[in-house]
Scaffold this active site. Structure first.
Site, PDB file in Angstrom:
ATOM      1  N   HIS A 170       0.563   8.078 -17.242  1.00 50.51           N
ATOM      2  CA  HIS A 170       1.525   7.069 -16.777  1.00 50.51           C
ATOM      3  C   HIS A 170       2.356   6.637 -17.986  1.00 50.51           C
ATOM      4  CE1 HIS A 170       3.361   3.515 -15.063  1.00 50.51           C
ATOM      5  NE2 HIS A 170       2.976   3.929 -13.869  1.00 50.51           N
ATOM      6  N   CYS A 177       0.798  -1.228   0.000  1.00 52.00           N
ATOM      7  CA  CYS A 177       0.000   0.000   0.000  1.00 52.00           C
ATOM      8  C   CYS A 177       0.831   1.278   0.000  1.00 52.00           C
ATOM      9  CB  CYS A 177      -0.929   0.045   1.220  1.00 52.00           C
ATOM     10  SG  CYS A 177      -1.626  -1.554   1.689  1.00 52.00           S
ATOM     11  N   CYS A 194       1.383   3.911  -3.012  1.00 46.07           N
ATOM     12  CA  CYS A 194       0.398   4.932  -3.384  1.00 46.07           C
ATOM     13  C   CYS A 194      -0.021   5.809  -2.209  1.00 46.07           C
ATOM     14  CB  CYS A 194      -0.849   4.277  -3.974  1.00 46.07           C
ATOM     15  SG  CYS A 194      -0.498   3.481  -5.555  1.00 46.07           S
ATOM     16  N   MET A 207      -7.357   2.048  -7.430  1.00 45.86           N
ATOM     17  CA  MET A 207      -6.850   1.064  -6.466  1.00 45.86           C
ATOM     18  C   MET A 207      -7.293  -0.332  -6.899  1.00 45.86           C
ATOM     19  SD  MET A 207      -7.060   0.834  -2.355  1.00 45.86           S
ATOM     20  CE  MET A 207      -8.380  -0.266  -1.913  1.00 45.86           C
TER      21      MET A 207
END
Ligand code: DHE
Length: 550
Positions: free
Chosen positions: A386, A57, A60, A106
């Site tokens: 990205h 986690c 991010c 996510m």
């Protein structure tokens, strides 16, 4: 169905809280009670939760859970509002998020984390994060392991293979790097390099391959030995995503830079031995003024200039592009250029004079003039660009640097050569299907193709395929589905040295593979599979990585 699951979870968590209160024992492993006296967690659970958080986690949400690409994950938000809360009811809501993911990008953790781990995380997130222990020169030097001193290494290759066409391939979950001979497609060796290796970079001479992983460990691989071998290791911090070497004339293979996620720092290291030389913390004010001082200022992408003795290090949370002059590596001169937040990944234009980096949280691409250490332009492109290192193509519109987007189905082409519309998005196209999820694009100066993946798109038909576009017309030429006997998500591309083959990874499935395509006719040349091919991700051709060909 999801509603039903949520209800079951609510009942289960309510029952858990009841039994927690009832079974409260007076022993050393007594659960910590927080705010509402409802959520509880033992020291052992806290340790396990920290490890899961760090591995899965923190990338991010930040190591101290203060948020970055993803939001804050704190029981009480810094501004004092109750954020995640500290009650079992909140835990049930959190579980739904963790299990199913969010439209914001996510991933769904159900199936990746176990039921117990998900339950633990719902409680872990509702207590304050543990403090991060100090990590400085003392700790880094203590972690340094010089396995083969320079004097004991061969002075020339001990084999007749073509090192320029070696590929380093990351086997992410195995914490290994495979070195494959790109000419013969033979696996030469699989080396244990550390937890969840993220990227590889090669030295300016192409002799050494360096890996860095989510455990902050740098591993140095020598390609001159008969079988490539590990010659040194050092841990630059607890968590990292990037490493680079000095590439300017006169500094080849001399220095290495480590970009720390945790602690947030830039470390300069001897590239021959991996002896640490200096550490510079990256905390400071945000790019938009002195209103906010940011402690967790992680170092995202790094590139090495070929025109000057500098690295370009991107300070994520601060939105600062740091130009690090390595001529005095123990006391580097750093010029910070304020840009936009949060800086993530990027690469050079075709001249190597300009560097383009995604400020993903503000949907922008930042352009830096490297030799003049100046901001050129900030360009709005789309939802969460990205690019990886991006890629350079050329057609009637000019020289174009390309980025994909995570948050929407869009490829943006930015003109980089002088003249009308320089540093402007001159074309936008869509890949097949709907939604975003693209992570990487790739082309090669000798190729007429542009390759695009859709790794994080929730639709399995899209995330298991790759699109190939014609670089002249920008029309879709072909969608290549996962070949028979291969499954999982397609991710990341790399060309061979000649620029006529493309290597694609398949990970997160039952049948991992590296699929090698003939770039001319888009047919399969070879599928590399085997016990040792475990969740392959990034692939780095020695020649292309050394010379920044993308
Ligand atoms: Fe990456 C590059 C950070 C998730 C595979 N990744 C990078 C870079 C950064 C970064 C800063 C640029 C390095 C450079 O060029 O110097 N990546 C992060 C994260 O913080 C994030 C979002 C979450 C995390 O916890 O790590 C993340 N990345 C992923 C993945 O899930 C991927 C697909 C598989 C994995 O490793 O877990 C992934 N990232 C890659 C790859 C590159 C990369 C293959 C190198 C691209 C290149 O061609 O240079």
């Amino acid at each position: 169905m999801k509603k039903l699951n949520l209800l079951i979870v609510l009942i289960a968590v309510a029952t858990l809280s009841f039994s927690c209160k009832k079974d409260k024992k007076e022993d050393s492993n007594e659960p910590k009670q927080v705010a509402s006296n409802v959520i509880s967690i033992t020291d052992a659970e806290m340790e396990k939760g920290s490890a899961i958080f760090f591995d899965r986690c923190a990338g991010c949400h930040g190591s101290s859970r203060k948020g970055a690409t993803g939001p804050h994950l704190l029981p009480i938000a810094p501004e004092g509002n109750n954020y995640l809360g500290t009650t079992v009811l909140k835990a049930a809501g959190l579980r739904a998020f963790i299990e199913n993911g969010t439209p914001g990008g996510m991933p769904e953790w159900k199936g990746i984390l176990t039921e117990d781990e998900i339950e633990l995380m719902t409680r872990f997130l509702q207590v304050d994060p543990p403090a991060i222990p100090p990590y400085g020169m003392k700790e880094m030097t203590a972690s340094w392991n010089l396995i083969i001193p320079v004097a004991d290494r061969p002075t020339k290759p001990q084999h007749k293979r073509n090192i320029d066409n070696y590929f380093g391939v990351i086997m992410r979950d195995a914490g290994k790097v495979a070195i494959i001979d790109g000419d013969t497609k033979e696996k030469l060796v699989v080396l244990k390099t550390g937890f969840a290796v993220h990227i590889l970079r090669t030295s300016a001479s192409g002799r050494y391959i360096y890996s860095v992983g989510r455990d902050g460990r740098i591993t140095m691989i020598d390609t001159y030995t008969d079988v490539p071998s590990i010659v040194a290791e050092v841990k630059g911090g607890f968590d990292a995503r990037s490493v680079e070497v000095s590439k300017f004339k006169g500094f080849e293979d001399k220095y290495l830079v480590f970009g720390g996620y945790s602690p947030s720092h830039i470390a300069i290291i001897d590239a021959q031995t991996l002896e640490p030389l200096s550490i510079t913390p990256t905390a400071g004010n945000a790019c938009d003024g002195d209103k906010e001082y940011i402690e967790e200022a992680r170092v995202a992408s790094i590139v090495a200039s070929h025109t000057d003795p500098v690295w370009i290090c991107n300070i994520k949370e601060r939105g600062m592009v740091a130009i690090v002059d390595y001529t005095d590596p123990r006391s580097p001169k750093i010029t910070e250029i304020p840009s936009a937040r949060f800086l993530h990944d990027g690469g050079f234009d075709s001249t190597g004079h300009y560097f383009l980096v995604a400020a993903n949280a503000s949907n922008k691409i930042v352009v830096i003039d490297v030799p003049n250490k100046k901001l050129v332009k900030i360009i709005e492109t789309g939802n969460t660009p990205h690019p990886g290192r991006g890629t350079n193509i050329k057609n009637d519109l000019g020289n174009l640097w390309v980025t994909s987007h995570l948050g929407e189905n869009k490829l943006s082409f930015i003109k980089t050569n002088p003249g009308e519309n320089q540093w402007t998005v001159v074309k936008e196209i869509k890949a097949s299907g709907n939604g975003g999820g693209a992570l990487f694009v790739k082309s090669h100066p000798k190729s007429k193709h542009l390759w695009v993946d859709r790794t994080l798109n929730p639709d399995a038909t899209l995330n298991s395929a790759v699109d190939v576009f014609d670089t002249n017309t920008l029309e879709l030429k072909k969608t290549l589905k996962a070949p028979e006997g291969v499954d999982g998500r397609a991710v990341h591309f790399e060309y061979n040295k000649a620029g006529d083959e493309v290597w694609v990874s398949y990970f997160m499935g039952e049948k991992s593979a590296i699929v090698i395509y003939n770039d001319k006719d888009l047919t399969i040349k070879k599928i590399i599979q085997g016990d040792w091919v475990e969740n392959p991700t990034g692939k780095f051709n020695v020649y292309n990585t050394t010379h920044d060909i993308y």
